[in-house]
Design a protein around this motif. Structure first.
Motif, PDB file in Angstrom:
ATOM      1  N   ARG A  75      -1.245   1.461   7.250  1.00 17.28           N
ATOM      2  CA  ARG A  75      -0.863   1.712   8.637  1.00 17.28           C
ATOM      3  C   ARG A  75       0.307   2.697   8.716  1.00 17.28           C
ATOM      4  N   ILE A  76       1.295   2.511   7.830  1.00 18.26           N
ATOM      5  CA  ILE A  76       2.455   3.407   7.862  1.00 18.26           C
ATOM      6  C   ILE A  76       2.059   4.822   7.460  1.00 18.26           C
ATOM      7  N   ASN A  77       1.229   4.906   6.408  1.00 16.34           N
ATOM      8  CA  ASN A  77       0.829   6.240   5.938  1.00 16.34           C
ATOM      9  C   ASN A  77      -0.055   6.959   6.956  1.00 16.34           C
ATOM     10  N   ASN A  78      -0.708   6.203   7.816  1.00 22.47           N
ATOM     11  CA  ASN A  78      -1.559   6.799   8.848  1.00 22.47           C
ATOM     12  C   ASN A  78      -0.850   6.927  10.189  1.00 22.47           C
ATOM     13  N   ASP A  79       0.431   6.518  10.265  1.00 27.89           N
ATOM     14  CA  ASP A  79       1.201   6.583  11.504  1.00 27.89           C
ATOM     15  C   ASP A  79       1.952   7.919  11.549  1.00 27.89           C
ATOM     16  N   PRO A  80       1.621   8.786  12.494  1.00 28.49           N
ATOM     17  CA  PRO A  80       2.285  10.113  12.547  1.00 28.49           C
ATOM     18  C   PRO A  80       3.738  10.043  12.999  1.00 28.49           C
ATOM     19  N   ASP A  81       4.119   8.919  13.583  1.00 35.13           N
ATOM     20  CA  ASP A  81       5.484   8.808  14.086  1.00 35.13           C
ATOM     21  C   ASP A  81       6.433   8.132  13.101  1.00 35.13           C
ATOM     22  N   LEU A  82       5.909   7.466  12.089  1.00 33.40           N
ATOM     23  CA  LEU A  82       6.737   6.758  11.119  1.00 33.40           C
ATOM     24  C   LEU A  82       6.582   7.429   9.765  1.00 33.40           C
ATOM     25  N   LEU A  83       7.696   7.969   9.278  1.00 30.20           N
ATOM     26  CA  LEU A  83       7.698   8.716   8.013  1.00 30.20           C
ATOM     27  C   LEU A  83       6.621   9.800   8.008  1.00 30.20           C
ATOM     28  N   PRO A  84       6.657  10.720   8.951  1.00 27.08           N
ATOM     29  CA  PRO A  84       5.642  11.794   8.973  1.00 27.08           C
ATOM     30  C   PRO A  84       5.771  12.698   7.743  1.00 27.08           C
ATOM     31  N   ASN A  85       4.616  13.022   7.208  1.00 29.84           N
ATOM     32  CA  ASN A  85       4.532  13.907   6.035  1.00 29.84           C
ATOM     33  C   ASN A  85       5.156  13.297   4.793  1.00 29.84           C
ATOM     34  N   ILE A  86       5.366  11.995   4.835  1.00 32.56           N
ATOM     35  CA  ILE A  86       5.864  11.285   3.653  1.00 32.56           C
ATOM     36  C   ILE A  86       4.926  10.118   3.389  1.00 32.56           C
ATOM     37  N   THR A  87       4.411  10.033   2.169  1.00 33.93           N
ATOM     38  CA  THR A  87       3.464   8.985   1.798  1.00 33.93           C
ATOM     39  C   THR A  87       4.176   7.924   0.977  1.00 33.93           C
ATOM     40  N   LEU A  88       3.916   6.680   1.371  1.00 36.77           N
ATOM     41  CA  LEU A  88       4.468   5.550   0.614  1.00 36.77           C
ATOM     42  C   LEU A  88       3.473   5.112  -0.445  1.00 36.77           C
ATOM     43  N   GLY A  89       3.924   5.026  -1.676  1.00 41.04           N
ATOM     44  CA  GLY A  89       3.126   4.486  -2.759  1.00 41.04           C
ATOM     45  C   GLY A  89       3.599   3.089  -3.108  1.00 41.04           C
ATOM     46  N   ALA A  90       2.979   2.485  -4.126  1.00 42.87           N
ATOM     47  CA  ALA A  90       3.329   1.101  -4.453  1.00 42.87           C
ATOM     48  C   ALA A  90       3.074   0.803  -5.917  1.00 42.87           C
ATOM     49  N   ARG A  91       3.842  -0.125  -6.418  1.00 48.07           N
ATOM     50  CA  ARG A  91       3.621  -0.714  -7.751  1.00 48.07           C
ATOM     51  C   ARG A  91       3.702  -2.223  -7.560  1.00 48.07           C
ATOM     52  N   ILE A  92       2.545  -2.895  -7.599  1.00 45.21           N
ATOM     53  CA  ILE A  92       2.465  -4.320  -7.253  1.00 45.21           C
ATOM     54  C   ILE A  92       2.186  -5.133  -8.502  1.00 45.21           C
ATOM     55  N   LEU A  93       3.020  -6.211  -8.693  1.00 48.87           N
ATOM     56  CA  LEU A  93       2.933  -7.032  -9.897  1.00 48.87           C
ATOM     57  C   LEU A  93       2.624  -8.488  -9.535  1.00 48.87           C
ATOM     58  N   ASP A  94       2.075  -9.187 -10.511  1.00 48.42           N
ATOM     59  CA  ASP A  94       1.756 -10.625 -10.365  1.00 48.42           C
ATOM     60  C   ASP A  94       2.860 -11.446 -11.032  1.00 48.42           C
ATOM     61  N   THR A  95       3.516 -12.328 -10.259  1.00 45.39           N
ATOM     62  CA  THR A  95       4.592 -13.156 -10.818  1.00 45.39           C
ATOM     63  C   THR A  95       4.083 -14.413 -11.476  1.00 45.39           C
ATOM     64  N   CYS A  96       2.804 -14.754 -11.224  1.00 48.20           N
ATOM     65  CA  CYS A  96       2.209 -15.983 -11.771  1.00 48.20           C
ATOM     66  C   CYS A  96       3.026 -17.227 -11.416  1.00 48.20           C
ATOM     67  N   SER A  97       3.724 -17.165 -10.290  1.00 50.32           N
ATOM     68  CA  SER A  97       4.484 -18.323  -9.758  1.00 50.32           C
ATOM     69  C   SER A  97       5.508 -18.845 -10.749  1.00 50.32           C
ATOM     70  N   ARG A  98       5.976 -17.970 -11.639  1.00 52.05           N
ATOM     71  CA  ARG A  98       6.936 -18.399 -12.650  1.00 52.05           C
ATOM     72  C   ARG A  98       8.074 -17.390 -12.699  1.00 52.05           C
ATOM     73  N   ASP A  99       9.296 -17.868 -12.615  1.00 52.76           N
ATOM     74  CA  ASP A  99      10.433 -16.957 -12.532  1.00 52.76           C
ATOM     75  C   ASP A  99      10.627 -16.144 -13.809  1.00 52.76           C
ATOM     76  N   THR A 100      10.417 -16.764 -14.958  1.00 53.12           N
ATOM     77  CA  THR A 100      10.621 -16.035 -16.225  1.00 53.12           C
ATOM     78  C   THR A 100       9.580 -14.928 -16.387  1.00 53.12           C
ATOM     79  N   HIS A 101       8.337 -15.212 -15.998  1.00 53.68           N
ATOM     80  CA  HIS A 101       7.296 -14.200 -16.077  1.00 53.68           C
ATOM     81  C   HIS A 101       7.579 -13.076 -15.087  1.00 53.68           C
TER      82      HIS A 101
END
Length: 882
Positions: A75-101
């Motif tokens: 939605r943000i990347n397709n919104d011309p009024d929010l961060l125009p001409n700037i694309t947000l990327g992501a790095r998403i990780l799995d915590t496995c519900s454990r703090d040490t992991h």
């Protein structure tokens, strides 16, 4: 830092090339290219068992939330009024519900910030490509995970916005200065839960927490708030170990049952622990006993209560106020294996959601699981309900987007794309913009942060109800600074609307005070306000005023009833009857004496003293009416005067008579001359002199202590206040009564002594013998009076007994005098007038000598003297007196 550096450069996370596209899997993470990269932490899998890092897939808590972040990025990347001409990327990780992991996974975010020369010593090309720079992180979910990650991210000044972590510890801006959250702190949640407990009239609860920051700090916040507000006590706090042993949850249920009165259990635990607790309660056959109150980790989720509906029935849960995002429902329902390849865990979700297998090789012979066709659709071929934190995930991503947008406007005005001031993005500067955002979230609610990075507290309150065999979470209230709870809409185990109790001690009955159990202000023993005490407040009893007694339930004091001797009382009827008969008899004697005033019998009796004596007898009888009359100033004054006066008059007259006889006979033995002061006038002077001493004493008493009536509350202050009475009486104490009657007693004793001295006078001579018998009898009467009067001082009927005893004793004394001295004379006057005639006269010397000689003969041989001596002496004395 050396460890992080070695780890970072010893693993090639990105590969040699950085292909363009919508995103692709990378190891155990999702990677989406963009101008600015955001990190994401989600519990895609549950905690692993038996040494494994990860367990089974979490469909709602993991996949729904992860897809919410992808949805927000789109939605943000397709919104011309929010961060125009700037694309947000992501790095998403799995915590496995454990703090040490999660800590291990989050090191991925800081790789690009670790400064280390990647060239070889000879200056050759780098061995690996440097990873992308993460400017901010969305997550994590569990508070313990967020705390662990926040400690790393703050070292590298990377801002972090959580969508679900609510532990109060994270509000400490000195330790977690780069941490913010779009959900309220558990401090608000704890306050809301305390308000719910108090609204349901519970004051004794147990707490159950998963080991870790979320559970322990949540319970700590609840206990702190309950102490601050007062009125709620924690029976016991039970902790669920991070790695529970077999049978641990059964042990927890047994421990909770040790304080069975604390039916309400406050739970700050993760989803897995909640389910295991409910399972243990079901095994222990405690369905319907415990009333669970779950935090936002329970919320309105189905998974913790699946197949445990009866155990969870009536549970109250709380969840930050949210609205289902319809746009996300359409987005998620349209996801397929073909159009969602960027989510590396979506294939696993697909198999789990549709109970099928993508690979034919994974199918087992005889298994009911089918092969996936890729034609399955979410919401059509499977149940779907939006997870509760989806809104907050979207708001967290938008908060980061608005902060970057505002930062770009200020640092790169008029520039398209990133400018040098935002390449790289300064984490400290970005944090300032994050804390200052204020926009309307995806659900229309404002998104703001306070100085500690916390969102305002807004909660929906749910209850898990079973209506017509259909279980559901129903909204029963809201909390926004204040609680609004619809108790009438609540249903409890068994479908009843009767509010279950969770209290340590039952309320005390009226008239009972609370004696608190040491250290537990919600537990007490009820103690009755006994005796003359009443309940002052819930903790104290107070003694009633001296003229009051407690009412029947000891909640207040009432005046003690006032009693007095009533005319209709049996204690009054008897003495009044005797007094009336005595007065009638006295008046009859007086009338008879007046009628026959000049006859020898009347003359021989000494007319003047007889009338005085009869006056005293009349007053003795009349005193009875004063003693029974209602005490007031006039009555009490008359009592003082006439109670002793009647007896003083009687005994003064009798004493004068016996003294006269004694002196006449003593004088007659020595000479023929008459003794002095034997005339009627002299006798009256002597009598009134004796009486005046009584009157002088009474006058002195009036001066020293004026007469008045009093109400005696001590005389009948019984052990049981119900029987307590105030006695209206005159201010005459027992000692005062003895002094009042003492003079009369002295006259009586003196008269008795003279009666003994004149006992040698012939029995038919004058009145010596009748007076003697009168005094002997009177002494017996008063000797009997003393033990009866003073021996009843402790009796409940003291007032009645003493008054009756005194009046009857006085009346009996008068009756003895009247009966022995005057009734024989009246009898002779009325029925034997022939004996009431004058005899021949002789000289006084001859008469006394004859009487003396006859007395001597009587002592020797029982010779009875001539009865003529009596009349002769009386007539001579009468003449002499004239």
């Amino acid at each position: 830092c050396l460890l992080l550096s070695a780890w970072s450069w010893g693993w090639a996370p990105g590969g040699a090339a950085k292909p363009k596209g919508q995103g692709y899997p990378h190891m155990n993470s999702i990677r989406i290219d963009g101008d600015i990269t955001l990190g994401g932490l989600f519990p895609v899998h549950s905690r692993g068992a038996e040494g494994k890092a990860c367990g089974e897939l979490k469909k709602e808590k993991g996949i729904h939330r992860l897809e919410a972040m992808l949805f927000a990025l789109d939605r943000i990347n397709n919104d011309p009024d929010l961060l125009p001409n700037i694309t947000l990327g992501a790095r998403i990780l799995d915590t496995c519900s454990r703090d040490t992991h999660a800590l291990e996974q989050s090191l991925t975010f800081v790789q690009a910030l670790i400064e280390k020369d990647s060239t070889e010593v000879n200056g050759g090309p780098p061995i690996i490509t440097k990873p992308e720079r993460v400017v901010g992180v969305i997550g994590a979910s569990g508070s313990s995970v967020s705390i662990m990650v926040a400690n790393i991210l703050r070292l590298f000044k990377i801002p972090q916005i959580s969508y679900a972590s609510t532990a109060p510890d994270l509000s400490d801006n000195s330790r977690y200065d780069f941490f913010s959250r779009v959900v309220p702190s558990d401090t608000y949640q704890a306050q809301a839960m305390v308000d719910i407990v108090k609204a349901l009239k519970w004051n004794y609860v147990s707490t159950l927490a998963s080991e870790g920051s979320y559970g322990e700090s949540g319970v700590e916040a609840f206990i702190q708030k309950s102490r601050e507000d007062g009125g709620v006590c924690v029976a016991q706090s039970v902790k669920i170990p991070r790695e529970p042993k077999p049978g641990e949850f059964d042990k927890i249920i047994r421990r909770l049952l040790e304080t069975s009165h604390a039916r309400a259990v406050i739970i700050f635990a993760n989803e897995d622990d909640i389910r295991r607790v409910l399972e243990a309660a079901k095994r222990a056959n405690q369905t319907g006993h415990f009333i669970w109150m779950g935090s936002d980790s329970w919320g309105s989720k189905i998974s913790p209560v699946l197949h445990l509906e009866e155990v969870a029935e009536g549970s109250v849960t709380i969840l930050p106020k949210r609205v289902s995002v319809r746009g996300f429902d359409r987005y998620f329902s349209s996801r397929t294996l073909d159009n969602n390849r960027r989510n590396i865990w979506f294939a696993e979700f697909w198999e789990e959601n549709f109970h099928c297998k993508l690979s034919r090789h994974a199918l087992k012979k005889g298994s009911s699981i089918k092969k996936c066709t890729n034609r399955e659709r979410i919401g059509q071929d499977s149940s779907y309900e939006q997870e509760g934190k989806v809104q907050f995930v979207i708001d967290a991503v938008y908060a980061m987007g608005h902060a970057l947008h505002n930062m770009h406007k200020n640092l790169c005005p008029g520039k398209v794309g990133l400018c040098p001031k935002m390449d790289p993005v300064d984490g400290v500067e970005l944090l300032k913009y994050i804390r200052s955002v204020n926009f309307s979230g995806i659900a229309g609610t404002p998104v703001t942060f306070n100085e500690n990075g916390d969102a305002p507290g807004r909660y929906d309150i749910y209850q898990y109800q079973i209506r017509n065999s259909t279980p559901e979470y129903k909204v029963i209230g809201q909390w926004t600074d204040h609680l609004h709870l619809k108790v009438e809409n609540m249903l409890w185990p068994g479908g009843g609307s009767q509010l279950p109790s969770s209290i340590c001690s039952l309320p005390c009955k009226p008239g009972e005070r609370k004696k608190l159990v040491k250290g537990i202000p919600c537990c007490w023993h009820c103690e009755r306000c006994d005796g003359y005490q009443y309940q002052l407040d819930e903790f104290h009893c107070k003694r009633c005023h001296f003229n009051e007694r407690p009412n029947e339930n000891h909640t207040s004091c009432t005046p003690i009833p006032i009693i007095k001797l009533e005319w209709s009382s049996p204690w009054a009827v008897v003495p009044v009857f005797i007094a009336i008969v005595g007065i009638i008899a006295t008046l009859f004697v007086v009338v008879t004496f007046v009628r026959y005033n000049d006859t020898p019998i009347v003359k021989a009796s000494g007319r003047e003293l007889s009338y005085v004596l009869l006056t005293g007898i009349f007053l003795c009888y009349a005193t009875t009416f004063l003693m029974i009359a209602e005490p007031d100033l006039s009555t009490c004054s008359l009592r003082r005067i006439f109670l002793g006066l009647g007896m003083s008059i009687s005994y003064a007259a009798l004493l004068t008579k016996t003294n006269r006889i004694y002196r006449i006979f003593e004088q007659g033995k020595k000479s023929v001359s008459a003794p002095r002061f034997i005339s009627p006038a002299s006798q009256l002077v002597i009598t009134f002199s004796l009486i005046s001493l009584q009157l002088v004493g009474v006058c002195i008493w009036f001066i020293v202590d004026p007469s008045h009536s009093v109400i005696d509350y001590e005389d009948q202050r019984t052990t049981n206040p119900h029987f307590a009475r105030g006695i209206l009486k005159c201010d005459i104490s027992d000692l005062s009564l003895i002094c009042l009657l003492g003079y009369s007693m002295l006259l009586m004793v003196t008269c008795t002594v003279y009666a003994i001295k004149t006992r040698g006078v012939p029995e038919t001579f004058n009145e010596a013998k009748p007076i003697g018998f009168t005094m002997y009898t009177t002494c017996i009467v008063w000797l009997a009076f003393i033990p009866i009067f003073f021996g009843t001082s402790q009796s409940a009927e003291k007032m009645y007994i003493q008054t009756t005893t005194l009046t009857i004793s006085v009346s009996l004394s008068a009756s003895v005098s009247l009966g022995m001295l005057y009734m024989p004379k009246v009898y002779i006057i009325l029925f034997h007038p022939e004996q009431n005639v004058p005899k021949r006269k002789r000289s006084l010397k001859a008469v006394v000598t004859a009487a003396t000689m006859s007395n001597k003969f009587s002592q020797k041989g029982g010779f009875r003297p001539n009865g003529e001596a009596k009349s002769e002496l009386c007539e001579n004395l009468e003449t002499q007196g004239s």
